[in-house]
Design a protein around this motif. Structure first.
Motif, PDB file in Angstrom:
ATOM      1  N   UNK A  13      48.197  20.851  66.681  1.00  0.00           N
ATOM      2  CA  UNK A  13      47.786  22.244  66.882  1.00  0.00           C
ATOM      3  C   UNK A  13      47.963  23.069  65.613  1.00  0.00           C
ATOM      4  N   UNK A  14      49.098  22.913  64.971  1.00  0.00           N
ATOM      5  CA  UNK A  14      49.354  23.687  63.745  1.00  0.00           C
ATOM      6  C   UNK A  14      48.412  23.299  62.624  1.00  0.00           C
ATOM      7  N   UNK A  15      48.131  22.006  62.497  1.00  0.00           N
ATOM      8  CA  UNK A  15      47.201  21.581  61.452  1.00  0.00           C
ATOM      9  C   UNK A  15      45.792  22.084  61.733  1.00  0.00           C
ATOM     10  N   UNK A  16      45.372  22.038  62.987  1.00  0.00           N
ATOM     11  CA  UNK A  16      44.034  22.524  63.333  1.00  0.00           C
ATOM     12  C   UNK A  16      43.919  24.015  63.021  1.00  0.00           C
ATOM     13  N   UNK A  18      45.734  25.616  60.797  1.00  0.00           N
ATOM     14  CA  UNK A  18      45.846  25.777  59.343  1.00  0.00           C
ATOM     15  C   UNK A  18      44.541  25.442  58.644  1.00  0.00           C
ATOM     16  N   UNK A  19      43.763  24.547  59.219  1.00  0.00           N
ATOM     17  CA  UNK A  19      42.481  24.217  58.591  1.00  0.00           C
ATOM     18  C   UNK A  19      41.528  25.405  58.682  1.00  0.00           C
ATOM     19  N   UNK A  20      41.582  26.114  59.802  1.00  0.00           N
ATOM     20  CA  UNK A  20      40.719  27.275  59.994  1.00  0.00           C
ATOM     21  C   UNK A  20      41.194  28.445  59.137  1.00  0.00           C
ATOM     22  N   UNK A  21      42.496  28.679  59.183  1.00  0.00           N
ATOM     23  CA  UNK A  21      43.087  29.815  58.476  1.00  0.00           C
ATOM     24  C   UNK A  21      44.291  29.302  57.698  1.00  0.00           C
ATOM     25  N   UNK A  22      44.186  29.248  56.380  1.00  0.00           N
ATOM     26  CA  UNK A  22      45.247  28.688  55.540  1.00  0.00           C
ATOM     27  C   UNK A  22      46.589  29.352  55.831  1.00  0.00           C
ATOM     28  N   UNK A  23      47.658  28.558  55.810  1.00  0.00           N
ATOM     29  CA  UNK A  23      48.981  29.117  56.097  1.00  0.00           C
ATOM     30  C   UNK A  23      49.423  30.111  55.025  1.00  0.00           C
ATOM     31  N   UNK A  24      50.234  31.067  55.437  1.00  0.00           N
ATOM     32  CA  UNK A  24      50.820  32.035  54.517  1.00  0.00           C
ATOM     33  C   UNK A  24      52.333  31.984  54.675  1.00  0.00           C
ATOM     34  N   UNK A  25      53.033  32.519  53.699  1.00  0.00           N
ATOM     35  CA  UNK A  25      54.497  32.542  53.758  1.00  0.00           C
ATOM     36  C   UNK A  25      54.951  33.314  54.986  1.00  0.00           C
ATOM     37  N   UNK A  27      53.417  33.789  57.883  1.00  0.00           N
ATOM     38  CA  UNK A  27      53.195  33.030  59.119  1.00  0.00           C
ATOM     39  C   UNK A  27      54.173  31.865  59.256  1.00  0.00           C
ATOM     40  N   UNK A  28      54.491  31.216  58.154  1.00  0.00           N
ATOM     41  CA  UNK A  28      55.420  30.086  58.211  1.00  0.00           C
ATOM     42  C   UNK A  28      56.855  30.539  58.457  1.00  0.00           C
ATOM     43  N   UNK A  29      57.202  31.709  57.970  1.00  0.00           N
ATOM     44  CA  UNK A  29      58.574  32.210  58.138  1.00  0.00           C
ATOM     45  C   UNK A  29      58.798  32.889  59.480  1.00  0.00           C
ATOM     46  N   UNK A  30      57.716  33.253  60.155  1.00  0.00           N
ATOM     47  CA  UNK A  30      57.855  33.948  61.430  1.00  0.00           C
ATOM     48  C   UNK A  30      58.010  32.938  62.537  1.00  0.00           C
ATOM     49  N   UNK A  31      58.916  33.033  63.451  1.00  0.00           N
ATOM     50  CA  UNK A  31      59.955  34.032  63.668  1.00  0.00           C
ATOM     51  C   UNK A  31      61.323  33.599  63.147  1.00  0.00           C
ATOM     52  N   UNK A  79      53.180  26.358  50.912  1.00  0.00           N
ATOM     53  CA  UNK A  79      51.958  27.078  50.532  1.00  0.00           C
ATOM     54  C   UNK A  79      51.403  26.537  49.219  1.00  0.00           C
ATOM     55  N   UNK A  80      52.287  26.301  48.263  1.00  0.00           N
ATOM     56  CA  UNK A  80      51.824  25.781  46.961  1.00  0.00           C
ATOM     57  C   UNK A  80      51.222  24.388  47.101  1.00  0.00           C
TER      58      UNK A  80
END
Length: 107
Positions: A13-16, A18-25, A27-31, A79-80
């Protein structure tokens, strides 16, 4: 076996997404990071209210701050590296697994 299926579903689910909308710091840090900050602040307040030694209070604050900064650092590294990971993943297989999981929930 059930635990592995749940983990696979979460990763797919997370990869799907992330493919649509690239991850951001953010989003990854929340919550995780906000929860660590809240838990750290509450712990420090409780230790001060209990009149614990300053060393104990600073130790607790440092542990929570370190955990939050660690999560933030891991998110930055992720992210990098995302452009490299995006090219290495078998997206057809990920989409197939995601579709199969969605079909299982419909039935």
């Amino acid at each position: 076996m059930k635990q592995n299926e749940r983990l696979l579903k979460t990763v797919v689910d997370r990869l799907a997404k992330a493919r649509i909308k690239s991850p951001t710091v953010t989003r990854l840090c929340w919550p995780v990071v906000p929860m660590l900050v809240v838990a750290g602040v509450l712990s420090v307040i409780a230790l001060v209210a209990l009149d614990m030694p300053n060393e104990t209070t600073f130790l607790a604050a440092g542990m929570y701050l370190g955990a939050a900064l660690s999560a933030f650092g891991i998110a930055r590294k992720t992210i990098r590296l995302w452009p490299i990971h995006r090219e290495l993943y078998d997206w057809h297989k990920i989409e197939t697994l995601a579709e199969n999981d969605q079909q299982r929930h419909v039935l």
